[in-house]
Enzyme design. Structure first.
Site, PDB file in Angstrom:
ATOM      1  N   TYR A  67       0.833  -1.211   0.000  1.00 32.65           N
ATOM      2  CA  TYR A  67       0.000   0.000   0.000  1.00 32.65           C
ATOM      3  C   TYR A  67       0.864   1.257   0.000  1.00 32.65           C
ATOM      4  CZ  TYR A  67      -3.649   3.354   0.855  1.00 32.65           C
ATOM      5  OH  TYR A  67      -4.491   4.409   0.720  1.00 32.65           O
ATOM      6  N   PHE A 119      -5.437  21.181 -24.397  1.00 32.68           N
ATOM      7  CA  PHE A 119      -6.140  19.950 -24.747  1.00 32.68           C
ATOM      8  C   PHE A 119      -7.524  20.013 -24.082  1.00 32.68           C
ATOM      9  CE2 PHE A 119      -7.097  15.416 -23.794  1.00 32.68           C
ATOM     10  CZ  PHE A 119      -7.239  15.002 -25.102  1.00 32.68           C
ATOM     11  N   ASP A 120      -8.525  19.274 -24.600  1.00 35.39           N
ATOM     12  CA  ASP A 120      -9.887  19.498 -24.091  1.00 35.39           C
ATOM     13  C   ASP A 120     -10.056  19.189 -22.600  1.00 35.39           C
ATOM     14  OD1 ASP A 120      -9.878  16.807 -24.647  1.00 35.39           O
ATOM     15  OD2 ASP A 120     -11.374  16.904 -26.241  1.00 35.39           O
ATOM     16  N   ASP A 210       2.486  20.306 -20.625  1.00 39.32           N
ATOM     17  CA  ASP A 210       1.565  19.189 -20.775  1.00 39.32           C
ATOM     18  C   ASP A 210       2.301  18.242 -21.714  1.00 39.32           C
ATOM     19  OD1 ASP A 210      -0.369  17.370 -21.333  1.00 39.32           O
ATOM     20  OD2 ASP A 210      -1.923  18.813 -21.877  1.00 39.32           O
ATOM     21  N   ALA A 212       2.340  14.995 -22.661  1.00 35.67           N
ATOM     22  CA  ALA A 212       1.851  13.676 -23.098  1.00 35.67           C
ATOM     23  C   ALA A 212       2.688  13.076 -24.235  1.00 35.67           C
ATOM     24  CB  ALA A 212       0.384  13.777 -23.521  1.00 35.67           C
ATOM     25  N   LYS A 253       0.089   7.988 -23.368  1.00 32.74           N
ATOM     26  CA  LYS A 253       0.653   8.333 -24.674  1.00 32.74           C
ATOM     27  C   LYS A 253       2.132   7.931 -24.681  1.00 32.74           C
ATOM     28  CE  LYS A 253      -3.313  10.642 -24.664  1.00 32.74           C
ATOM     29  NZ  LYS A 253      -3.521  11.880 -23.906  1.00 32.74           N
ATOM     30  N   HIS A 445     -20.371  15.259 -28.877  1.00 31.21           N
ATOM     31  CA  HIS A 445     -19.920  14.278 -29.865  1.00 31.21           C
ATOM     32  C   HIS A 445     -19.848  12.862 -29.296  1.00 31.21           C
ATOM     33  CE1 HIS A 445     -16.472  15.842 -27.728  1.00 31.21           C
ATOM     34  NE2 HIS A 445     -15.777  14.783 -28.062  1.00 31.21           N
TER      35      HIS A 445
END
Ligand SMILES: *Cc1c(COP(=O)(O)O)cnc(C)c1O
Length: 464
Positions: A67, A119-120, A210, A212, A253, A445
């Site tokens: 843990y 990014f969204d 960011d 990624a 990614k 979407h």
């Protein structure tokens, strides 16, 4: 050639045109609602869809599931620290969790965050913190056909002006997304990163990466930025992280993992604030919502992802697909990057108006004709309508993204995409648009239901 051979294989689902037609109708023409076993080539996302290496699986077997204080965490922390140089490394279960924790600690309501392009999920987490996310892409980003190599750059002039404007709300952070996913996966130059870092330092604003696709960005820097042509991707990546004050990372990614992410920070006070939030929402700071085996597999993936042979083949195979697509007569967002090829559906289907979603129409054709799943990035994803369904703001482009999972598909799969597009192009005039029959209030979407529109402008089943 691929710098690996194949040890484990998985059969591709094969379907008939009739099955695909029935499946698409069943899901109301929304590709997100297909079952994955109805899809032959799945290019919906490159996130968490990569193939693990034997070394990653072996690392996972050695995972320590204690843990607290597991050995896996220390291996993970040391690998991430070597790569990034940040003093404080906090694991999180994926990129958006890292964003939520960091922004909750860093931002106060009313603040502004600037970025080359959010990014969204990054935008959503800035807005959830009560702040404004403002994109400042460089001018070259607007021209889909331009081959300028660093179209992911931030507009330095506007950035400087915004930072210097003492009348506006506080700018709490500048987020540099590498590569610029919201901007077509285009890379950011080291020169642009360095100048941004200098401006941020001068104005006392933290610069956050960011990160990624940090390795793919580094690869493109070694190819196209003269000062870096003799460096390895790993050296470029190390330097990029050290220009920033911290990072958020989706290891789904460029961690080549199925799940995982992290926050890296130099500021101790901020790291402590994040740690409290992390414990409350993700888990104890030595696992952060991940299993020990995940931490080990991410650590190994982070070492493999900057290998020049891996990156060279990834760039090469993406370039191969781009050539097949262009040869089929379909324009793409230039130049081709590494993680996706973006098809210019607006140019291919000029007879379909934005409110009948040309990108979605092309995505449906790719599925119907070739069992290929892609993602629309156009009017369906970004457009807005008034109460009567009239389009009030359209996105500037109608794109379809073919995202490329890492180490999963080969050039013969890409040949199948090329020949499917050839068939679509031959009958492009007969491709029809769609209209929405049901949608949610946000991120429509994902859940919208649609219906085909025939030549007269009516849906086939309308009035009967
Ligand atoms: C995928 C992605 C994220 C979010 O990461 P998840 O692991 O999907 O939560 C953030 N920023 C960029 C640039 C991404 O591509």
């Amino acid at each position: 050639m691929e710098p690996y051979r194949i040890k484990v294989v998985e059969p591709l689902p094969v379907t008939t045109p009739q099955q695909r037609e029935a499946a698409l109708k069943r899901v109301h023409y929304n590709l997100f609602d297909l079952r994955a076993d109805e899809v032959t080539i799945d290019l919906l996302s490159d996130s968490g869809t990569g193939a693990l290496s034997a070394a990653q699986l072996a690392a996972g077997m050695a995972g320590d599931e204690s843990y607290a204080g597991s050995h896996s965490f220390y291996r993970f922390r040391d690998t991430v620290r070597d790569l990034t140089g940040y003093a404080h490394i906090l694991p999180a279960h994926q990129g958006r969790a890292a964003e939520r924790v960091l922004f909750s600690a860093l931002l106060s309501p009313g603040d502004v965050v600037l970025s080359n392009t959010h990014f969204d999920t990054t935008r959503a987490n800035v807005e959830l913190a009560g702040c404004q996310a403002r994109d400042l892409p460089c001018a070259a980003a607007r021209d889909l056909d331009s081959h300028e190599p660093f179209k992911g750059n931030i507009d330095l002039e506007t950035l400087e002006k915004t930072l210097a404007d003492s009348g506006g709300p506080r700018v709490a952070a500048v987020v540099m997304t590498i590569t610029n996913n919201g901007g077509g996966g285009q890379p950011v130059s080291m020169d642009n990163l360095r100048r941004t870092a200098e401006l941020c330092r001068r104005h006392g604003v933290p610069m956050i990466l960011d990160a990624a696709r940090f390795a793919e960005n580094a690869w493109l820097v070694t190819r196209h930025e003269a000062a870096y042509q003799d460096r390895t991707p790993r050296q470029v990546a190390e330097e990029a992280f050290r220009l920033a004050d911290g990072c958020v990372m989706s290891a789904k990614k460029d961690g080549i993992a199925h799940i995982g992410g992290f926050i890296g920070l130099n500021n101790e006070e901020l790291a402590q604030k994040c740690e409290v939030l992390l414990i409350a929402t993700e888990g104890f700071p030595t696992y952060g919502g991940l299993a020990g085996r995940d931490l080990d597999m991410v650590a190994q993936g982070l070492l493999e992802v900057t290998e020049p042979a891996y990156l060279a083949e990834r760039a090469d195979s993406a370039g191969y697909l781009a050539d097949r697509v262009r040869a089929a007569g379909v324009s793409i967002l230039e130049p081709a990057g590494l993680h996706a090829i973006y098809l210019n559906a607006g140019r291919l289907l000029p007879h379909i108006p934005p409110h009948q979603y040309p990108g979605h129409a092309l995505a449906c054709q790719l599925y119907l004709q070739g069992g290929i799943r892609s993602a629309e990035l156009g009017s369906l994803y970004l457009g807005k309508e008034d109460e009567d369904g009239n389009q009030v703001s359209g996105p500037p482009y109608e794109l379809v993204r073919l995202a490329l999972p890492r180490r999963v598909y080969t050039r013969s799969h890409y040949d199948h995409i090329g020949s499917t597009l050839e068939r679509i192009v031959k009958a492009a005039d007969s491709v029809h648009g769609y209209r929405i029959v049901e949608q949610g209030p946000i991120l429509r979407h994902f859940r919208a239901k649609l219906r085909p529109v025939t030549a007269g402008g009516a849906s086939p089943s309308e009035g009967g």
